[in-house]
Enzyme design. Structure first.
Site, PDB file in Angstrom:
ATOM      1  N   ARG A  22     -25.385  28.629  22.591  1.00  0.00           N
ATOM      2  CA  ARG A  22     -26.348  29.634  23.081  1.00  0.00           C
ATOM      3  C   ARG A  22     -27.012  30.319  21.887  1.00  0.00           C
ATOM      4  O   ARG A  22     -28.140  30.004  21.520  1.00  0.00           O
ATOM      5  CB  ARG A  22     -25.629  30.621  24.014  1.00  0.00           C
ATOM      6  CG  ARG A  22     -26.554  31.446  24.879  1.00  0.00           C
ATOM      7  CD  ARG A  22     -27.141  32.649  24.172  1.00  0.00           C
ATOM      8  NE  ARG A  22     -26.143  33.625  23.759  1.00  0.00           N
ATOM      9  CZ  ARG A  22     -26.427  34.672  22.986  1.00  0.00           C
ATOM     10  NH1 ARG A  22     -27.659  34.873  22.526  1.00  0.00           N
ATOM     11  NH2 ARG A  22     -25.476  35.521  22.637  1.00  0.00           N
ATOM     12  N   HIS A 302      -9.939  29.200 -15.643  1.00  0.00           N
ATOM     13  CA  HIS A 302      -9.553  29.073 -14.234  1.00  0.00           C
ATOM     14  C   HIS A 302      -8.714  27.813 -14.022  1.00  0.00           C
ATOM     15  O   HIS A 302      -7.676  27.851 -13.369  1.00  0.00           O
ATOM     16  CB  HIS A 302     -10.793  29.004 -13.335  1.00  0.00           C
ATOM     17  CG  HIS A 302     -11.516  30.300 -13.227  1.00  0.00           C
ATOM     18  ND1 HIS A 302     -11.984  30.792 -12.034  1.00  0.00           N
ATOM     19  CD2 HIS A 302     -11.862  31.216 -14.166  1.00  0.00           C
ATOM     20  CE1 HIS A 302     -12.580  31.954 -12.235  1.00  0.00           C
ATOM     21  NE2 HIS A 302     -12.527  32.230 -13.534  1.00  0.00           N
TER      22      HIS A 302
HETATM   23  N1  COA Z   1     -32.780  41.900  31.186  1.00  0.00           N
HETATM   24  C1  COA Z   1     -33.875  41.819  31.968  1.00  0.00           C
HETATM   25  N2  COA Z   1     -35.088  41.586  31.499  1.00  0.00           N
HETATM   26  C2  COA Z   1     -35.228  41.465  30.175  1.00  0.00           C
HETATM   27  C3  COA Z   1     -34.163  41.538  29.308  1.00  0.00           C
HETATM   28  C4  COA Z   1     -32.889  41.764  29.854  1.00  0.00           C
HETATM   29  N3  COA Z   1     -31.836  41.825  29.071  1.00  0.00           N
HETATM   30  N4  COA Z   1     -34.595  41.371  28.061  1.00  0.00           N
HETATM   31  C5  COA Z   1     -35.897  41.179  28.116  1.00  0.00           C
HETATM   32  N5  COA Z   1     -36.292  41.237  29.402  1.00  0.00           N
HETATM   33  C6  COA Z   1     -37.608  41.057  29.889  1.00  0.00           C
HETATM   34  C7  COA Z   1     -38.642  41.718  29.035  1.00  0.00           C
HETATM   35  O1  COA Z   1     -38.775  43.048  29.389  1.00  0.00           O
HETATM   36  C8  COA Z   1     -39.855  40.871  29.372  1.00  0.00           C
HETATM   37  O2  COA Z   1     -40.293  41.248  30.652  1.00  0.00           O
HETATM   38  P1  COA Z   1     -41.841  41.539  30.962  1.00  0.00           P
HETATM   39  O3  COA Z   1     -42.460  40.167  31.044  1.00  0.00           O
HETATM   40  O4  COA Z   1     -41.792  42.220  32.253  1.00  0.00           O
HETATM   41  O5  COA Z   1     -42.346  42.355  29.838  1.00  0.00           O
HETATM   42  C9  COA Z   1     -39.259  39.472  29.432  1.00  0.00           C
HETATM   43  O6  COA Z   1     -37.885  39.639  29.773  1.00  0.00           O
HETATM   44  C10 COA Z   1     -39.320  38.732  28.125  1.00  0.00           C
HETATM   45  O7  COA Z   1     -40.617  38.307  27.906  1.00  0.00           O
HETATM   46  P2  COA Z   1     -40.985  36.753  27.999  1.00  0.00           P
HETATM   47  O8  COA Z   1     -40.077  35.963  27.141  1.00  0.00           O
HETATM   48  O9  COA Z   1     -42.440  36.672  27.749  1.00  0.00           O
HETATM   49  O10 COA Z   1     -40.654  36.458  29.527  1.00  0.00           O
HETATM   50  P3  COA Z   1     -40.644  35.056  30.313  1.00  0.00           P
HETATM   51  O11 COA Z   1     -40.416  35.402  31.726  1.00  0.00           O
HETATM   52  O12 COA Z   1     -41.792  34.206  29.959  1.00  0.00           O
HETATM   53  O13 COA Z   1     -39.344  34.285  29.759  1.00  0.00           O
HETATM   54  C11 COA Z   1     -37.081  33.817  29.262  1.00  0.00           C
HETATM   55  C12 COA Z   1     -38.069  34.809  29.896  1.00  0.00           C
HETATM   56  C13 COA Z   1     -35.709  34.491  29.214  1.00  0.00           C
HETATM   57  C14 COA Z   1     -36.981  32.569  30.150  1.00  0.00           C
HETATM   58  C15 COA Z   1     -37.586  33.401  27.852  1.00  0.00           C
HETATM   59  O14 COA Z   1     -37.847  34.571  27.082  1.00  0.00           O
HETATM   60  C16 COA Z   1     -36.618  32.546  27.151  1.00  0.00           C
HETATM   61  O15 COA Z   1     -36.561  31.352  27.353  1.00  0.00           O
HETATM   62  N6  COA Z   1     -35.756  33.173  26.288  1.00  0.00           N
HETATM   63  C17 COA Z   1     -34.720  32.532  25.575  1.00  0.00           C
HETATM   64  C18 COA Z   1     -33.408  33.259  25.755  1.00  0.00           C
HETATM   65  C19 COA Z   1     -33.419  34.617  25.150  1.00  0.00           C
HETATM   66  O16 COA Z   1     -34.447  35.228  24.892  1.00  0.00           O
HETATM   67  N7  COA Z   1     -32.218  35.108  24.867  1.00  0.00           N
HETATM   68  C20 COA Z   1     -32.001  36.352  24.225  1.00  0.00           C
HETATM   69  C21 COA Z   1     -30.552  36.467  24.041  1.00  0.00           C
HETATM   70  S1  COA Z   1     -30.099  37.946  23.178  1.00  0.00           S
HETATM   71 ZN    ZN Z   2     -27.011  37.616  19.082  1.00  0.00          ZN
END
Ligand code: COA
Ligand code: ZN
Length: 474
Positions: A22, A302
């Site tokens: 991850r 060493h």
């Molecule tokens: N819980 C809920 N929502 C969260 C969050 C959390 N912990 N962290 C971020 N968000 C929200 C943000 O507020 C943002 O929302 P918005 O679009 O309303 O502003 C969104 O998630 C992140 O933006 P974005 O990446 O553009 O959203 P997306 O819907 O296109 O994609 C994922 C979301 C998760 C599928 C994509 O970011 C991704 O593939 N991420 C990889 C995994 C990741 O980021 N992991 C972090 C681990 S620490």
């Molecule tokens: Zn981390």
């Protein structure tokens, strides 16, 4: 036991969560195939990590697929570790993760004011209700839940207490304290976990330490001293930006500082090499535990020390992690190192010769690594003796001959002895009956000799070995 951030607690109880699949895949430039992930998961399980964070299923179809397959390996008994799926505090993310029926879902949410304001655009109160709602929503799916307080080390302490209480009351049995930008110090981290344990009993803590300031290992150990029971690690320290605590460092530090052996230490190098190959991120030579130089000494003082007692310059024996010690020879070398290396090569020299050999080595500052061959060349120069393994000037071969069962071996041997190129004929015991030493000038001649042998009556089969190098005394 040696504690790094305060007096030692009575006992240390700790395990490792590996997040290579991850957090590790969040390393810029890294993308594992599903097959590679399954192989890494199996290797981690053989190593004995307690938990495997297999991925965030909502991220992409292949991530979903990998988590699904790892969960089914767990179900089939191929893996013992607890399997965790990552998720945002988001209904859809949680549903997608829950579909796969992992052992646990880990829900993360930023809890510092900077995360709340700019990332989530939520007030502290709104965030608490989201955390409560999402943790209980995940629990309804019959899985264990960990809540990750993202950016916890920059959060207001009294708010963090409310966050942890909320997550616990909603059903999380574990809370991960994430030092998301690697800003903590060991004393801060130990105090933080100690206080949280006191203020919010009934929940176990993980530590997730980023390495932006090179503090990840120290902060993770300090958290354990404060009572955290799981350290998040990745193989080779992969992860966002500068990565997180590396598995190899955490495992050896737990052993050396606290005497706790959480994984099979002798299997770490193997897992590191596997992930090095699949991630394309090379292990630096000076990396602790797994780097090429981790147990290689250089300076004369060493090496003289380790020859007398390895503990003089080693914090723990390399055998503990399945490795061996070595030393290099160059201008930093002293007499003791050279003497020991020559003895290993079966060469003994007098005191005066040894002095001269070291002088010659020191007069060649551009040599980075003096190979054994180069050292022997210098010894030859100084002593006038011939020591090196040399490629033979002509083509030399040993040809083993098996005779037909109804033939008299000696008569075959006698006929073989007069063939051109045959220098010596030995009748031997074992699988073959005769060994010939052959010396010729060209491959064509060798071929002719072999053909000649094979066409002799009584010869059943031949087996030819070419001589590549020879130790010669002349
Ligand atoms: N819980 C809920 N929502 C969260 C969050 C959390 N912990 N962290 C971020 N968000 C929200 C943000 O507020 C943002 O929302 P918005 O679009 O309303 O502003 C969104 O998630 C992140 O933006 P974005 O990446 O553009 O959203 P997306 O819907 O296109 O994609 C994922 C979301 C998760 C599928 C994509 O970011 C991704 O593939 N991420 C990889 C995994 C990741 O980021 N992991 C972090 C681990 S620490
Ligand atoms: Zn981390």
């Amino acid at each position: 036991m040696r504690c790094i951030a305060g007096p030692c607690p009575e006992t240390i109880r700790v395990g490792l969560l590996d997040s290579t699949l991850r957090e590790g895949e969040q390393t810029p430039g890294v993308s594992f195939t599903v097959e590679q992930k399954l192989e890494i998961a199996k290797a981690l399980d053989r190593l004995g990590v307690q938990m495997i964070e297999a991925g965030h299923p909502a991220v992409a179809p292949d991530v979903y697929e990998a988590v699904k397959k790892i969960v089914s390996m767990k179900r089939d008994g191929e893996i013992k570790a607890e399997i965790i799926a990552h998720s945002r505090a988001d209904r859809r993310d949680i549903e997608i993760a829950a579909e796969l029926e992992p052992d646990r879902i880990a829900i993360f949410y930023g809890v510092s004011d900077i995360h709340l304001k700019y990332k989530h655009r939520k007030s502290r109160e709104e965030a608490l209700s989201i955390i409560a709602e999402m943790v209980s929503f995940a629990k309804e799916h019959g899985v264990k839940v960990r809540f990750t307080a993202e950016d916890a080390t920059r959060a207001d302490y009294s708010y963090l207490v409310e966050v942890v209480r909320t997550a616990r009351d909603a059903g999380a049995d574990r809370v991960s304290i994430a030092d998301t930008v690697g800003i903590a110090t060991p004393v801060f981290m130990r105090n933080l976990i100690e206080r949280l344990r006191r203020d919010v009993p009934g929940v176990e803590f993980d530590v997730h330490a980023h390495n932006d300031l090179g503090m990840a290992l120290a902060n993770s150990l300090a958290a354990v001293e404060g009572g955290a029971t799981i350290i998040h690690v990745t193989v080779n320290g992969l992860g966002e930006r500068a990565g997180i605590t590396s598995l190899h460092e955490a495992a050896i530090a737990l052993k050396v500082f606290y005497g706790v052996e959480v994984v099979d230490l002798t299997k770490i190098v193997e897992v590191s090499r596997l992930v090095e190959r699949y991630s394309g991120i090379a292990i630096p030579p000076n990396e602790p535990v797994i780097g090429d130089n981790a147990f290689t000494h250089k300076a004369g003082v060493h090496v003289a020390g380790i020859l007398a007692n390895p503990a003089t310059y080693e914090p723990y024996p390399p055998e503990l992690v399945g490795r061996t010690r070595d030393y290099t020879i160059d201008k930093y070398t002293g007499k003791k190192a050279v003497k020991a290396r020559l003895e290993k090569l079966g060469v003994s020299v007098g005191e005066e010769e040894l002095k001269k050999i070291v002088e010659v080595i020191k007069s060649r500052p551009n040599i980075r690594y003096l190979r054994d061959e180069d050292l022997l060349e210098i010894v030859e120069e100084v002593t006038g003796r011939k020591l090196r393994l040399r490629p033979p000037e002509s083509i030399e071969a040993l040809i083993m001959v098996k005779c037909e069962s109804n033939t008299y071996t000696t008569s075959v041997a006698r006929r073989l002895s007069v063939l051109p190129g045959v220098k010596e004929v030995l009748e031997v015991t074992g699988e073959k009956d005769i060994v010939l030493k052959v010396e010729v000038s060209t491959p064509i001649e060798l071929n002719q000799v072999i053909e000649g042998i094979r066409s002799l009556r009584g010869v059943k089969e031949t087996y030819t070995m070419l001589v590549l190098k020879k130790l010669s005394n002349s």
